[in-house]
Design a protein around this motif. Structure first.
Motif, PDB file in Angstrom:
ATOM      1  N   GLU A 188     -48.822 105.381  29.036  1.00 25.13           N
ATOM      2  CA  GLU A 188     -49.149 104.503  27.904  1.00 25.13           C
ATOM      3  C   GLU A 188     -50.663 104.431  27.704  1.00 25.13           C
ATOM      4  O   GLU A 188     -51.159 104.528  26.571  1.00 25.13           O
ATOM      5  CB  GLU A 188     -48.586 103.109  28.178  1.00 25.13           C
ATOM      6  N   ASN A 189     -51.402 104.290  28.785  1.00 29.89           N
ATOM      7  CA  ASN A 189     -52.852 104.166  28.677  1.00 29.89           C
ATOM      8  C   ASN A 189     -53.541 105.508  28.444  1.00 29.89           C
ATOM      9  O   ASN A 189     -54.571 105.568  27.761  1.00 29.89           O
ATOM     10  CB  ASN A 189     -53.407 103.479  29.929  1.00 29.89           C
ATOM     11  N   ILE A 190     -52.970 106.587  28.970  1.00 24.97           N
ATOM     12  CA  ILE A 190     -53.518 107.913  28.703  1.00 24.97           C
ATOM     13  C   ILE A 190     -53.317 108.288  27.238  1.00 24.97           C
ATOM     14  O   ILE A 190     -54.207 108.854  26.596  1.00 24.97           O
ATOM     15  CB  ILE A 190     -52.893 108.951  29.656  1.00 24.97           C
ATOM     16  N   VAL A 191     -52.142 107.956  26.700  1.00 28.74           N
ATOM     17  CA  VAL A 191     -51.889 108.184  25.269  1.00 28.74           C
ATOM     18  C   VAL A 191     -52.921 107.442  24.426  1.00 28.74           C
ATOM     19  O   VAL A 191     -53.517 108.007  23.488  1.00 28.74           O
ATOM     20  CB  VAL A 191     -50.462 107.742  24.897  1.00 28.74           C
ATOM     21  N   LYS A 192     -53.155 106.182  24.751  1.00 30.47           N
ATOM     22  CA  LYS A 192     -54.146 105.394  24.006  1.00 30.47           C
ATOM     23  C   LYS A 192     -55.535 106.014  24.115  1.00 30.47           C
ATOM     24  O   LYS A 192     -56.299 106.028  23.141  1.00 30.47           O
ATOM     25  CB  LYS A 192     -54.165 103.952  24.526  1.00 30.47           C
ATOM     26  N   SER A 193     -55.847 106.531  25.292  1.00 33.13           N
ATOM     27  CA  SER A 193     -57.155 107.161  25.486  1.00 33.13           C
ATOM     28  C   SER A 193     -57.322 108.385  24.597  1.00 33.13           C
ATOM     29  O   SER A 193     -58.384 108.581  23.988  1.00 33.13           O
ATOM     30  CB  SER A 193     -57.336 107.552  26.955  1.00 33.13           C
ATOM     31  N   THR A 194     -56.285 109.222  24.520  1.00 35.04           N
ATOM     32  CA  THR A 194     -56.403 110.420  23.680  1.00 35.04           C
ATOM     33  C   THR A 194     -56.486 110.043  22.201  1.00 35.04           C
ATOM     34  O   THR A 194     -57.157 110.729  21.431  1.00 35.04           O
ATOM     35  CB  THR A 194     -55.239 111.400  23.907  1.00 35.04           C
ATOM     36  N   ASP A 195     -55.831 108.954  21.824  1.00 30.50           N
ATOM     37  CA  ASP A 195     -55.955 108.470  20.440  1.00 30.50           C
ATOM     38  C   ASP A 195     -57.401 108.084  20.144  1.00 30.50           C
ATOM     39  O   ASP A 195     -57.932 108.377  19.057  1.00 30.50           O
ATOM     40  CB  ASP A 195     -55.039 107.266  20.203  1.00 30.50           C
ATOM     41  N   GLU A 196     -58.049 107.423  21.107  1.00 34.34           N
ATOM     42  CA  GLU A 196     -59.444 107.022  20.923  1.00 34.34           C
ATOM     43  C   GLU A 196     -60.377 108.229  20.924  1.00 34.34           C
ATOM     44  O   GLU A 196     -61.379 108.248  20.199  1.00 34.34           O
ATOM     45  CB  GLU A 196     -59.862 106.034  22.018  1.00 34.34           C
ATOM     46  N   ILE A 197     -60.055 109.230  21.715  1.00 30.36           N
ATOM     47  CA  ILE A 197     -60.862 110.455  21.721  1.00 30.36           C
ATOM     48  C   ILE A 197     -60.835 111.108  20.341  1.00 30.36           C
ATOM     49  O   ILE A 197     -61.874 111.522  19.813  1.00 30.36           O
ATOM     50  CB  ILE A 197     -60.365 111.440  22.803  1.00 30.36           C
ATOM     51  N   VAL A 198     -59.651 111.188  19.744  1.00 29.34           N
ATOM     52  CA  VAL A 198     -59.530 111.780  18.406  1.00 29.34           C
ATOM     53  C   VAL A 198     -60.307 110.953  17.381  1.00 29.34           C
ATOM     54  O   VAL A 198     -61.012 111.511  16.522  1.00 29.34           O
ATOM     55  CB  VAL A 198     -58.049 111.919  17.996  1.00 29.34           C
ATOM     56  N   LYS A 199     -60.196 109.630  17.467  1.00 27.91           N
ATOM     57  CA  LYS A 199     -60.958 108.773  16.536  1.00 27.91           C
ATOM     58  C   LYS A 199     -62.455 109.016  16.671  1.00 27.91           C
ATOM     59  O   LYS A 199     -63.187 109.080  15.674  1.00 27.91           O
ATOM     60  CB  LYS A 199     -60.637 107.302  16.800  1.00 27.91           C
ATOM     61  N   ALA A 200     -62.910 109.169  17.922  1.00 24.16           N
ATOM     62  CA  ALA A 200     -64.331 109.432  18.148  1.00 24.16           C
ATOM     63  C   ALA A 200     -64.740 110.781  17.579  1.00 24.16           C
ATOM     64  O   ALA A 200     -65.816 110.913  16.977  1.00 24.16           O
ATOM     65  CB  ALA A 200     -64.639 109.369  19.641  1.00 24.16           C
ATOM     66  N   MET A 201     -63.892 111.803  17.743  1.00 21.35           N
ATOM     67  CA  MET A 201     -64.226 113.130  17.225  1.00 21.35           C
ATOM     68  C   MET A 201     -64.204 113.144  15.688  1.00 21.35           C
ATOM     69  O   MET A 201     -64.966 113.902  15.062  1.00 21.35           O
ATOM     70  CB  MET A 201     -63.258 114.181  17.779  1.00 21.35           C
ATOM     71  N   LYS A 202     -63.356 112.341  15.091  1.00 17.14           N
ATOM     72  CA  LYS A 202     -63.364 112.232  13.624  1.00 17.14           C
ATOM     73  C   LYS A 202     -64.681 111.635  13.140  1.00 17.14           C
ATOM     74  O   LYS A 202     -65.234 112.054  12.113  1.00 17.14           O
ATOM     75  CB  LYS A 202     -62.174 111.396  13.148  1.00 17.14           C
ATOM     76  N   LEU A 203     -65.181 110.651  13.879  1.00 20.08           N
ATOM     77  CA  LEU A 203     -66.481 110.070  13.540  1.00 20.08           C
ATOM     78  C   LEU A 203     -67.599 111.086  13.751  1.00 20.08           C
ATOM     79  O   LEU A 203     -68.534 111.165  12.952  1.00 20.08           O
ATOM     80  CB  LEU A 203     -66.733 108.819  14.390  1.00 20.08           C
ATOM     81  N   LEU A 204     -67.493 111.874  14.816  1.00 19.57           N
ATOM     82  CA  LEU A 204     -68.492 112.924  15.057  1.00 19.57           C
ATOM     83  C   LEU A 204     -68.482 113.940  13.920  1.00 19.57           C
ATOM     84  O   LEU A 204     -69.547 114.374  13.464  1.00 19.57           O
ATOM     85  CB  LEU A 204     -68.205 113.616  16.388  1.00 19.57           C
ATOM     86  N   ALA A 205     -67.291 114.303  13.458  1.00 18.30           N
ATOM     87  CA  ALA A 205     -67.177 115.255  12.346  1.00 18.30           C
ATOM     88  C   ALA A 205     -67.840 114.709  11.086  1.00 18.30           C
ATOM     89  O   ALA A 205     -68.344 115.472  10.259  1.00 18.30           O
ATOM     90  CB  ALA A 205     -65.709 115.584  12.080  1.00 18.30           C
ATOM     91  N   ARG A 206     -67.843 113.366  10.961  1.00 19.59           N
ATOM     92  CA  ARG A 206     -68.506 112.717   9.813  1.00 19.59           C
ATOM     93  C   ARG A 206     -69.960 112.373  10.147  1.00 19.59           C
ATOM     94  O   ARG A 206     -70.643 111.729   9.369  1.00 19.59           O
ATOM     95  CB  ARG A 206     -67.743 111.461   9.425  1.00 19.59           C
ATOM     96  N   LYS A 207     -70.397 112.779  11.355  1.00 19.60           N
ATOM     97  CA  LYS A 207     -71.774 112.590  11.818  1.00 19.60           C
ATOM     98  C   LYS A 207     -72.145 111.113  11.949  1.00 19.60           C
ATOM     99  O   LYS A 207     -73.285 110.719  11.732  1.00 19.60           O
ATOM    100  CB  LYS A 207     -72.740 113.340  10.895  1.00 19.60           C
ATOM    101  N   LYS A 208     -71.152 110.319  12.342  1.00 27.72           N
ATOM    102  CA  LYS A 208     -71.371 108.889  12.572  1.00 27.72           C
ATOM    103  C   LYS A 208     -71.359 108.638  14.084  1.00 27.72           C
ATOM    104  O   LYS A 208     -70.388 108.137  14.642  1.00 27.72           O
ATOM    105  CB  LYS A 208     -70.291 108.072  11.861  1.00 27.72           C
ATOM    106  N   LEU A 209     -72.446 109.017  14.731  1.00 28.14           N
ATOM    107  CA  LEU A 209     -72.484 109.023  16.189  1.00 28.14           C
ATOM    108  C   LEU A 209     -72.414 107.618  16.785  1.00 28.14           C
ATOM    109  O   LEU A 209     -71.674 107.385  17.747  1.00 28.14           O
ATOM    110  CB  LEU A 209     -73.737 109.751  16.689  1.00 28.14           C
ATOM    111  N   GLU A 210     -73.188 106.687  16.241  1.00 29.69           N
ATOM    112  CA  GLU A 210     -73.230 105.357  16.837  1.00 29.69           C
ATOM    113  C   GLU A 210     -71.865 104.671  16.796  1.00 29.69           C
ATOM    114  O   GLU A 210     -71.526 103.895  17.690  1.00 29.69           O
ATOM    115  CB  GLU A 210     -74.286 104.503  16.138  1.00 29.69           C
ATOM    116  N   ALA A 211     -71.086 104.960  15.762  1.00 27.76           N
ATOM    117  CA  ALA A 211     -69.759 104.344  15.630  1.00 27.76           C
ATOM    118  C   ALA A 211     -68.787 104.840  16.694  1.00 27.76           C
ATOM    119  O   ALA A 211     -67.735 104.221  16.920  1.00 27.76           O
ATOM    120  CB  ALA A 211     -69.193 104.623  14.234  1.00 27.76           C
TER     121      ALA A 211
END
Length: 206
Positions: free
Chosen positions: A115-138
């Motif tokens: 359950e917690n590993i799944v949540k972690s990978t969801d957050e990793i994807v959200k972070a990479m989406k922000l990186l793709a939009r060049k929103k590093l601080e977010a």
């Protein structure tokens, strides 16, 4: 620092790697195992995800070798990709060990880990989406959440091993389940490694 007009191909590549990891972990968590044959099916499927991950890493290395300029340091791009790939390798090893031990029934601790590993990978994807939009601080908030989930997994690991030695009398099952708990604790640690890498990238580039 960045122009936000066009997605950078390196950031898109990192997002693709993250999504492959996320899909693999969700697959492992959602699949309902009933028989040993089911374990084999899961193991084969996760091996396919791992192979796809290796291909994505290879493609990224090829891009890095051909590119004169990168949006952030090459080492940061490569390190982030490898840390995400470690998560995928870890979940594949977990599934392989389930099949090796023919463990068709998992307990509440394995479920909590997943359950917690799944949540972690969801957050990793959200972070990479922000990186793709060049929103590093977010990206920082997502790194913090990943670390929170890893701390939960630390508690799950300590409790699971303690209860295993208290309640289980079969030494073989003790060995098997302790191995499984350790596999999942490693995956949670790999997720934290991704979070640490994200924070390092933010610190140097935001």
């Amino acid at each position: 620092m960045f122009s936000s007009r066009k997605p950078d191909p390196f950031f898109i590549a990192l997002l693709t790697i993250a999504e492959n990891v996320q899909e693999a972990v969700h697959y492992a968590n959602d699949f309902k195992v009933v028989t040993v044959a089911d374990l084999k099916e899961v193991s084969i499927k996760l091996k396919n995800y791992e192979t796809e991950g290796d291909t994505l890493i290879h493609d990224l290395i090829t891009k890095l070798n051909k590119s004169f300029m990168t949006p952030i340091e090459r080492e940061d791009i490569m390190n982030l990709a490898i840390k995400m790939d470690d998560v995928l390798d870890g979940i594949e090893h977990f599934a392989a060990h389930l099949e090796m031990f023919s463990l068709t029934e998992i307990d509440e601790y394995v479920q909590k880990f997943m359950e917690n590993i799944v949540k972690s990978t969801d957050e990793i994807v959200k972070a990479m989406k922000l990186l793709a939009r060049k929103k590093l601080e977010a990206m920082h908030d997502h790194a913090v959440l990943i670390k929170d989930y890893e701390r939960v997994c630390d508690e799950v690991f300590r409790t699971s091993v303690k209860q295993l030695f208290i309640n289980e009398k079969d030494p073989i099952r003790i060995i098997q389940f302790k191995d499984i708990y350790e596999q999942l604790e490693d995956v949670a640690d790999y997720c934290q490694d991704v979070a640490n890498t994200i924070e390092s990238i933010i610190m140097r580039n935001a």
